[in-house]
Design a protein around this motif. Structure first.
Motif, PDB file in Angstrom:
ATOM      1  N   UNK A 185       0.803  -1.223   0.000  1.00  0.00           N
ATOM      2  CA  UNK A 185       0.000   0.000   0.000  1.00  0.00           C
ATOM      3  C   UNK A 185       0.838   1.277   0.000  1.00  0.00           C
ATOM      4  N   UNK A 186       2.059   1.193   0.542  1.00  0.00           N
ATOM      5  CA  UNK A 186       2.918   2.376   0.641  1.00  0.00           C
ATOM      6  C   UNK A 186       4.247   2.216  -0.084  1.00  0.00           C
ATOM      7  N   UNK A 233      -1.190  -5.587   4.998  1.00  0.00           N
ATOM      8  CA  UNK A 233      -0.473  -6.726   4.435  1.00  0.00           C
ATOM      9  C   UNK A 233       0.964  -6.374   4.038  1.00  0.00           C
ATOM     10  N   UNK A 234       1.830  -7.378   4.162  1.00  0.00           N
ATOM     11  CA  UNK A 234       3.201  -7.263   3.673  1.00  0.00           C
ATOM     12  C   UNK A 234       3.482  -8.456   2.776  1.00  0.00           C
ATOM     13  N   UNK A 235       4.501  -8.312   1.951  1.00  0.00           N
ATOM     14  CA  UNK A 235       4.928  -9.411   1.078  1.00  0.00           C
ATOM     15  C   UNK A 235       6.439  -9.485   1.088  1.00  0.00           C
ATOM     16  N   UNK A 236       6.957 -10.677   0.800  1.00  0.00           N
ATOM     17  CA  UNK A 236       8.400 -10.840   0.669  1.00  0.00           C
ATOM     18  C   UNK A 236       8.870  -9.928  -0.454  1.00  0.00           C
TER      19      UNK A 236
END
Length: 158
Positions: A57-58, A84-87
């Motif tokens: 998102x950022x 949410x975060x992703x690798x």
């Protein structure tokens, strides 16, 4: 010690933090925690993994320092951050930290990155972290590592 901008940047950061002279070059790769533990003759848990995540998102980078014997629970990390975060991809990691995956040091980054230290790192008297390349590492106490990175201690392990 191997020369290279990344390794030199880490050495300068360590010196500035009063931790100079702690970096070591090993004859074999320390790209994984298992490789580093074997090369150093220490427990895999004493190896600090530097894991970079991207917040979609950022487009922000988040660095998580975790014990080599644990896995980061991405769901816990996302819940803690409230999004949410992703690798992160290799290109993203290099752009935001200045290091290639396998050599991401917790100090000497090219730009500030929000850093978290998983509580499991605190279980050891001494830990080893990457020093800018897949064959260089430095040692520190967990408290020195927390102080050096300004990282918040959290519980994000599975």
């Amino acid at each position: 010690m191997a020369k290279g901008r990344s390794v030199e940047r880490v050495a300068a950061a360590l010196a500035g933090l009063g931790l100079g002279g702690r970096a070591r070059e090993l004859p074999d790769s320390t790209r994984t925690a298992a490789e580093a533990g074997a090369a150093l003759g220490c427990e895999v848990g004493q190896i600090v993994k530097s894991l970079v995540f991207r917040v979609p998102s950022t487009d922000a980078a988040v660095l998580v320092l975790a014990s080599g014997s644990t896995r980061v629970d991405v769901g816990k990390l996302s819940a803690m951050l409230g999004e949410p975060v992703e690798q992160a991809s290799g290109g993203f990691v290099r752009e935001r930290t200045g290091f290639a995956i396998g050599g991401v040091a917790p100090v000497g980054l090219v730009a500030p990155v929000t850093t978290y230290v998983d509580r499991g790192v605190l279980a050891w008297d001494r830990v080893w972290a990457a020093a800018g390349s897949p064959r260089t590492v430095f040692d520190a106490s967990p408290s020195e590592l927390v102080d050096a990175t300004g990282g918040a201690v959290v519980d994000v392990a599975e």
